[in-house]
Motif scaffolding. Structure first.
Motif, mmCIF file in Angstrom:
data_model
loop_
_atom_site.group_PDB
_atom_site.id
_atom_site.type_symbol
_atom_site.label_atom_id
_atom_site.label_comp_id
_atom_site.label_asym_id
_atom_site.label_seq_id
_atom_site.Cartn_x
_atom_site.Cartn_y
_atom_site.Cartn_z
ATOM 1 N N MET A 1 0.838 -1.202 0.000
ATOM 2 C CA MET A 1 0.000 0.000 0.000
ATOM 3 C C MET A 1 0.879 1.262 0.000
ATOM 4 N N ASN A 2 0.376 2.282 -0.705
ATOM 5 C CA ASN A 2 1.074 3.556 -0.742
ATOM 6 C C ASN A 2 1.084 4.190 0.647
ATOM 7 N N LYS A 3 2.227 4.639 1.097
ATOM 8 C CA LYS A 3 2.343 5.200 2.437
ATOM 9 C C LYS A 3 1.910 6.657 2.510
ATOM 10 N N ASP A 4 1.642 7.294 1.348
ATOM 11 C CA ASP A 4 1.148 8.661 1.353
ATOM 12 C C ASP A 4 -0.231 8.707 2.022
ATOM 13 N N ILE A 5 -0.554 9.850 2.598
ATOM 14 C CA ILE A 5 -1.855 9.992 3.251
ATOM 15 C C ILE A 5 -2.948 10.007 2.191
ATOM 16 N N PHE A 6 -3.895 9.103 2.324
ATOM 17 C CA PHE A 6 -4.986 8.985 1.357
ATOM 18 C C PHE A 6 -6.168 9.823 1.834
ATOM 19 N N LYS A 7 -6.647 10.699 0.954
ATOM 20 C CA LYS A 7 -7.717 11.636 1.310
ATOM 21 C C LYS A 7 -9.024 11.236 0.626
ATOM 22 N N LEU A 8 -10.117 11.421 1.352
ATOM 23 C CA LEU A 8 -11.452 11.256 0.797
ATOM 24 C C LEU A 8 -12.122 12.627 0.736
ATOM 25 N N SER A 9 -13.047 12.793 -0.197
ATOM 26 C CA SER A 9 -13.651 14.106 -0.437
ATOM 27 C C SER A 9 -14.385 14.634 0.791
ATOM 28 N N SER A 10 -15.257 13.824 1.381
ATOM 29 C CA SER A 10 -15.994 14.225 2.580
ATOM 30 C C SER A 10 -16.531 12.971 3.264
ATOM 31 N N ILE A 11 -16.616 13.015 4.580
ATOM 32 C CA ILE A 11 -16.997 11.828 5.340
ATOM 33 C C ILE A 11 -18.025 12.177 6.414
ATOM 34 N N SER A 12 -19.082 11.387 6.464
ATOM 35 C CA SER A 12 -20.005 11.418 7.592
ATOM 36 C C SER A 12 -19.685 10.210 8.461
ATOM 37 N N PHE A 13 -19.285 10.454 9.679
ATOM 38 C CA PHE A 13 -19.073 9.369 10.641
ATOM 39 C C PHE A 13 -20.194 9.406 11.664
ATOM 40 N N PHE A 14 -20.719 8.227 12.008
ATOM 41 C CA PHE A 14 -21.678 8.188 13.101
ATOM 42 C C PHE A 14 -21.423 6.960 13.969
ATOM 43 N N CYS A 15 -21.884 7.044 15.205
ATOM 44 C CA CYS A 15 -21.784 5.900 16.108
ATOM 45 C C CYS A 15 -23.029 5.811 16.975
ATOM 46 N N PRO A 16 -23.650 4.624 17.052
ATOM 47 C CA PRO A 16 -24.701 4.405 18.040
ATOM 48 C C PRO A 16 -24.052 4.398 19.422
ATOM 49 N N TYR A 42 -15.944 16.959 7.120
ATOM 50 C CA TYR A 42 -16.500 15.805 7.815
ATOM 51 C C TYR A 42 -17.461 16.220 8.917
ATOM 52 N N GLU A 43 -18.249 15.260 9.361
ATOM 53 C CA GLU A 43 -19.119 15.416 10.508
ATOM 54 C C GLU A 43 -19.020 14.150 11.361
ATOM 55 N N ILE A 44 -19.215 14.320 12.657
ATOM 56 C CA ILE A 44 -19.242 13.202 13.595
ATOM 57 C C ILE A 44 -20.584 13.271 14.306
ATOM 58 N N VAL A 45 -21.381 12.222 14.149
ATOM 59 C CA VAL A 45 -22.714 12.197 14.731
ATOM 60 C C VAL A 45 -22.782 11.094 15.784
ATOM 61 N N ILE A 46 -23.083 11.480 17.002
ATOM 62 C CA ILE A 46 -23.311 10.520 18.078
ATOM 63 C C ILE A 46 -24.819 10.342 18.216
ATOM 64 N N PRO A 67 -15.980 20.908 17.346
ATOM 65 C CA PRO A 67 -16.955 21.631 16.525
ATOM 66 C C PRO A 67 -17.654 20.785 15.469
ATOM 67 N N HIS A 68 -17.052 19.653 15.080
ATOM 68 C CA HIS A 68 -17.659 18.822 14.035
ATOM 69 C C HIS A 68 -18.636 17.786 14.603
ATOM 70 N N VAL A 69 -18.765 17.746 15.915
ATOM 71 C CA VAL A 69 -19.618 16.741 16.560
ATOM 72 C C VAL A 69 -21.019 17.294 16.796
ATOM 73 N N ARG A 70 -22.018 16.496 16.430
ATOM 74 C CA ARG A 70 -23.384 16.815 16.826
ATOM 75 C C ARG A 70 -24.012 15.556 17.414
ATOM 76 N N VAL A 71 -25.040 15.756 18.213
ATOM 77 C CA VAL A 71 -25.658 14.654 18.941
ATOM 78 C C VAL A 71 -27.134 14.551 18.601
ATOM 79 N N ILE A 72 -27.585 13.333 18.363
ATOM 80 C CA ILE A 72 -29.007 13.036 18.220
ATOM 81 C C ILE A 72 -29.419 12.242 19.464
ATOM 82 N N HIS A 73 -30.429 12.727 20.161
ATOM 83 C CA HIS A 73 -30.899 12.062 21.377
ATOM 84 C C HIS A 73 -32.217 11.331 21.119
ATOM 85 N N HIS A 74 -32.317 10.115 21.639
ATOM 86 C CA HIS A 74 -33.584 9.390 21.665
ATOM 87 C C HIS A 74 -34.133 9.427 23.093
#
Length: 237
Positions: A1-16, A42-46, A67-74
């Motif tokens: 694998m190429n050791k250069d840093i691989f970039k993605l255009s934009s990412i939505s991350f979430f975790c239950p 990117y965004e991080i959604v909890i 600042p990139h984190v937002r929370v959804i509450h049930h």
């Protein structure tokens, strides 16, 4: 694998997150470091699923720190699959990445394999070993065995919560499995395969849960999962 840093255009991350008050303060900073390294947008959604502990309060604190984190509450617990479904549907960026709030995976395990997304639409981890009880290990084996027999696939550890989807894949799939079951991962992978999307797997490490209580062995959850398997096999899902 190429050791250069691989970039993605934009990412939505979430975790239950359920009973993860002590896990999120380790997970979220690690996720933030990973995303800062591999994308500029990117965004991080909890998704806090009605936890009886202080998971909601901790999540809100993290949203003020990052600042990139937002929370959804049930207000009430909806269950793992319902929370996953919400995360997939509300993600807004080009790539949708998730893992669980229990901090049993390290998101940097994605790093050597991000380049697979140049030629594939989904990359999915499989745990080389599982840091769970013998019963949970047996349960996982039976689940994967049934999937392989019913759907003629050799997909490893289909429920592993280390996956990245291109948003276009999720836009093509209607999630129909019971939110009180655990068929959603299999449904997504099987429907993606049916639609001709390319999927690649990679090995990850599964760590022992240090805090909180797992809830994946409820009889009702197992029963609903089996029902969904049968429905999918019969073309009813």
């Amino acid at each position: 694998m190429n050791k250069d840093i691989f970039k993605l255009s934009s990412i939505s991350f979430f975790c239950p997150a359920y009973n993860d008050a002590l896990n999120l303060p380790e997970l979220i900073p690690n996720v933030s470091k990973f995303l800062e390294k591999h994308t500029s947008l990117y965004e991080i959604v909890i998704i806090e699923d009605g936890s009886p502990d202080k998971t909601g309060e901790v999540a809100d604190t993290l949203s003020r720190q990052f600042p990139h984190v937002r929370v959804i509450h049930h207000e009430k617990n909806r269950g793992y699959s319902a929370t996953l479904k919400e995360g997939f549907e509300k993600a807004s960026y080009d790539y949708v990445m998730y893992t669980d709030g229990d901090n049993q995976y390290n998101v940097f395990d994605f790093e050597p394999y991000l380049q697979l997304l140049e030629q594939n639409d989904v990359i999915a981890g499989y745990a080389v070993t599982k840091a769970v009880s013998s019963f949970r290990r047996f349960q996982s084996f039976v689940h994967n065995f049934l999937i392989s027999i019913l759907f003629l696939t050799h997909f490893k550890d289909i429920n592993c919560s280390m996956k990245i989807f291109k948003k276009k894949v999720l836009q093509e799939i209607e999630i129909k499995s019971n939110p009180s079951g655990a068929f959603i991962d299999a449904e997504l992978i099987l429907k993606a395969r049916q639609k001709g999307f390319k999927i690649r797997q990679f090995p990850v490490v599964h760590y022992a849960r240090r805090n909180g209580i797992a809830s994946g062995s409820k009889p009702s959850l197992i029963l609903n999962t089996v029902k969904d398997m049968v429905k999918f096999r019969l073309g009813l899902l």
